[in-house]
Design a protein around this motif. Structure first.
Motif, PDB file in Angstrom:
ATOM      1  N   CYS A 207      19.281  19.353 -15.653  1.00 31.96           N
ATOM      2  CA  CYS A 207      19.228  17.710 -15.391  1.00 31.96           C
ATOM      3  C   CYS A 207      18.014  17.334 -15.997  1.00 31.96           C
ATOM      4  O   CYS A 207      17.789  16.150 -16.028  1.00 31.96           O
ATOM      5  N   ALA A 208      17.682  17.728 -17.017  1.00 34.71           N
ATOM      6  CA  ALA A 208      17.044  17.699 -18.138  1.00 34.71           C
ATOM      7  C   ALA A 208      17.287  16.565 -19.238  1.00 34.71           C
ATOM      8  O   ALA A 208      16.824  16.126 -19.230  1.00 34.71           O
ATOM      9  N   ALA A 209      18.703  16.574 -19.374  1.00 35.30           N
ATOM     10  CA  ALA A 209      19.432  15.798 -20.290  1.00 35.30           C
ATOM     11  C   ALA A 209      20.396  14.632 -19.246  1.00 35.30           C
ATOM     12  O   ALA A 209      20.886  13.556 -19.873  1.00 35.30           O
ATOM     13  N   CYS A 210      20.799  13.947 -18.748  1.00 36.49           N
ATOM     14  CA  CYS A 210      20.499  13.368 -17.228  1.00 36.49           C
ATOM     15  C   CYS A 210      19.916  11.856 -17.484  1.00 36.49           C
ATOM     16  O   CYS A 210      18.392  12.310 -17.448  1.00 36.49           O
ATOM     17  N   GLY A 211      20.574  10.960 -17.930  1.00 38.04           N
ATOM     18  CA  GLY A 211      20.367   9.317 -17.759  1.00 38.04           C
ATOM     19  C   GLY A 211      19.529   9.227 -16.806  1.00 38.04           C
ATOM     20  O   GLY A 211      19.013   8.527 -16.692  1.00 38.04           O
ATOM     21  N   LEU A 212      19.735  10.112 -15.506  1.00 38.02           N
ATOM     22  CA  LEU A 212      18.718   9.196 -14.306  1.00 38.02           C
ATOM     23  C   LEU A 212      17.949   9.978 -13.424  1.00 38.02           C
ATOM     24  O   LEU A 212      18.191   9.837 -12.349  1.00 38.02           O
ATOM     25  N   ARG A 237      24.445   7.618 -17.480  1.00 38.14           N
ATOM     26  CA  ARG A 237      24.012   6.174 -17.011  1.00 38.14           C
ATOM     27  C   ARG A 237      22.267   6.190 -16.777  1.00 38.14           C
ATOM     28  O   ARG A 237      21.544   6.772 -16.895  1.00 38.14           O
ATOM     29  N   SER A 238      22.016   5.122 -17.120  1.00 38.25           N
ATOM     30  CA  SER A 238      20.700   4.183 -17.331  1.00 38.25           C
ATOM     31  C   SER A 238      20.580   4.338 -15.620  1.00 38.25           C
ATOM     32  O   SER A 238      20.850   3.736 -14.776  1.00 38.25           O
ATOM     33  N   PRO A 239      18.785   4.098 -15.626  1.00 35.78           N
ATOM     34  CA  PRO A 239      18.121   3.967 -14.181  1.00 35.78           C
ATOM     35  C   PRO A 239      18.623   2.558 -14.300  1.00 35.78           C
ATOM     36  O   PRO A 239      18.308   1.433 -13.374  1.00 35.78           O
ATOM     37  N   ALA A 240      18.306   1.322 -15.373  1.00 36.82           N
ATOM     38  CA  ALA A 240      18.257   0.300 -15.191  1.00 36.82           C
ATOM     39  C   ALA A 240      19.447  -0.397 -14.841  1.00 36.82           C
ATOM     40  O   ALA A 240      19.964  -1.602 -14.397  1.00 36.82           O
ATOM     41  N   GLU A 241      20.443   0.289 -15.222  1.00 31.63           N
ATOM     42  CA  GLU A 241      21.995   0.222 -14.895  1.00 31.63           C
ATOM     43  C   GLU A 241      22.212  -0.045 -13.884  1.00 31.63           C
ATOM     44  O   GLU A 241      23.083  -0.519 -13.217  1.00 31.63           O
ATOM     45  N   LEU A 242      22.125   0.768 -13.220  1.00 33.66           N
ATOM     46  CA  LEU A 242      21.912   1.731 -11.239  1.00 33.66           C
ATOM     47  C   LEU A 242      20.739   0.734 -10.671  1.00 33.66           C
ATOM     48  O   LEU A 242      21.720  -0.258  -9.478  1.00 33.66           O
ATOM     49  N   ALA A 243      20.076   0.049 -11.079  1.00 25.76           N
ATOM     50  CA  ALA A 243      19.337  -1.044 -10.568  1.00 25.76           C
ATOM     51  C   ALA A 243      19.340  -2.200 -10.646  1.00 25.76           C
ATOM     52  O   ALA A 243      19.440  -3.399  -9.740  1.00 25.76           O
ATOM     53  N   ARG A 244      20.350  -2.764 -11.355  1.00 19.19           N
ATOM     54  CA  ARG A 244      21.096  -3.723 -11.385  1.00 19.19           C
ATOM     55  C   ARG A 244      22.422  -3.988 -10.519  1.00 19.19           C
ATOM     56  O   ARG A 244      22.420  -4.546  -9.719  1.00 19.19           O
ATOM     57  N   LYS A 245      23.092  -3.195 -10.574  1.00 21.29           N
ATOM     58  CA  LYS A 245      23.857  -2.739  -9.426  1.00 21.29           C
ATOM     59  C   LYS A 245      23.180  -3.002  -8.114  1.00 21.29           C
ATOM     60  O   LYS A 245      23.948  -3.467  -6.898  1.00 21.29           O
ATOM     61  N   VAL A 246      22.309  -1.804  -7.855  1.00 20.53           N
ATOM     62  CA  VAL A 246      21.312  -2.092  -5.768  1.00 20.53           C
ATOM     63  C   VAL A 246      21.252  -3.577  -6.242  1.00 20.53           C
ATOM     64  O   VAL A 246      21.401  -3.752  -5.202  1.00 20.53           O
ATOM     65  N   ARG A 247      21.109  -4.584  -6.921  1.00 24.02           N
ATOM     66  CA  ARG A 247      20.188  -5.713  -6.710  1.00 24.02           C
ATOM     67  C   ARG A 247      21.458  -6.735  -6.795  1.00 24.02           C
ATOM     68  O   ARG A 247      21.310  -7.306  -5.171  1.00 24.02           O
ATOM     69  N   LEU A 248      22.321  -6.687  -6.432  1.00 20.91           N
ATOM     70  CA  LEU A 248      24.110  -6.944  -6.708  1.00 20.91           C
ATOM     71  C   LEU A 248      24.690  -6.935  -5.221  1.00 20.91           C
ATOM     72  O   LEU A 248      24.772  -8.275  -4.723  1.00 20.91           O
TER      73      LEU A 248
END
Length: 254
Positions: A207-212, A237-248
């Protein structure tokens, strides 16, 4: 309101009504929906003030449902109970809970199609990996490997979205939900609160190298003791990318 089966309490509608009268605005009932096969009883719970119904619905296959619940011939009553809730007049939020195990995970795509087609008005389905307690504590073969579950879960998620039913997933690390990390209940909570992690869950070396990692709750300790952590893979993947998808998805009420 939970704890085994609350609808067995003869005074449940009265208890709910008293809670509403006392000013409780949101009342959630966890139930297996068996006794809700009586339309009048289902309506009485909505009228009394239940705002959210979480229904344990473990399979769309009658024989498998009986096996998982330790009952005989109850599937039709469960289906009727869910339909009665959905048909009851008044505002309410109805969702299903599916506990993934080694007996039912291969049926996930068919389950998603069944509930979407048979329960119009259903708001969401929560797929969750089991905790090591109850039957799973006695028989740990009921805990499937996450890597084996992943393709079936991905297909179930896609099926629900096609039918515009919200899909949520709990107790699955984000790296084992590639392409549908946005369905993670745990990640959605972390995006809202800014805090990841949860009781009984922890991070492993991978998990140390995981972007999420900032929005992932990690792996359940009881799962680790059964299957280890060899399935984990760091996500790019990045949290920002995930956050955009969740908002949509939230904008689309998904």
């Amino acid at each position: 309101i939970s704890g085994w089966e609350p609808t067995l309490h003869p005074g449940l509608p009265g208890i709910i009504a008293k809670a509403r009268k006392a000013g409780v605005r949101n009342i959630t009932l966890f139930t297996n929906a068996l006794l809700l096969d009586d339309p009048a009883y289902a309506r009485s719970l909505v009228t009394a003030g239940v705002t959210t119904f979480h229904v344990n619905f473990p399979s769309h296959r009658p024989a498998l449902a009986d096996r998982l619940t330790g009952t005989r011939g109850t599937f039709g009553r469960r289906v009727a109970g869910v339909r009665n809730l959905l048909a009851a007049p008044g505002r309410k939020y109805v969702s299903l809970v599916f506990v993934i195990n080694s007996l039912n995970y291969r049926t996930l795509p068919g389950y998603a199609e069944f509930v979407a087609r048979n329960f119009p008005g259903l708001v969401h389905v929560l797929f969750t990996m089991p905790c090591v307690m109850g039957r799973v504590h006695k028989d740990r073969t009921l805990m499937p490997r996450l890597a084996a579950v992943r393709p079936y879960l991905a297909r179930a998620h896609a099926a629900l979205l096609r039918h515009r039913v919200k899909c949520l997933v709990e107790n699955v690390p984000l790296c084992l939900m590639p392409g549908f990390e946005h369905a993670s209940f745990d990640a959605r909570q972390a995006l809202g609160t800014g805090k990841a992690g949860a009781p009984a869950k922890s991070y492993r070396a991978e998990c140390a190298a995981c972007g999420l990692k900032a929005v992932c709750p990690g792996l359940r300790e009881d799962y680790f003791h059964i299957h280890g952590d060899g399935e984990l893979r760091a996500s790019r993947r990045s949290p920002a990318e995930l956050a955009r998808k969740v908002r949509l998805l939230k904008a689309a009420r998904l």
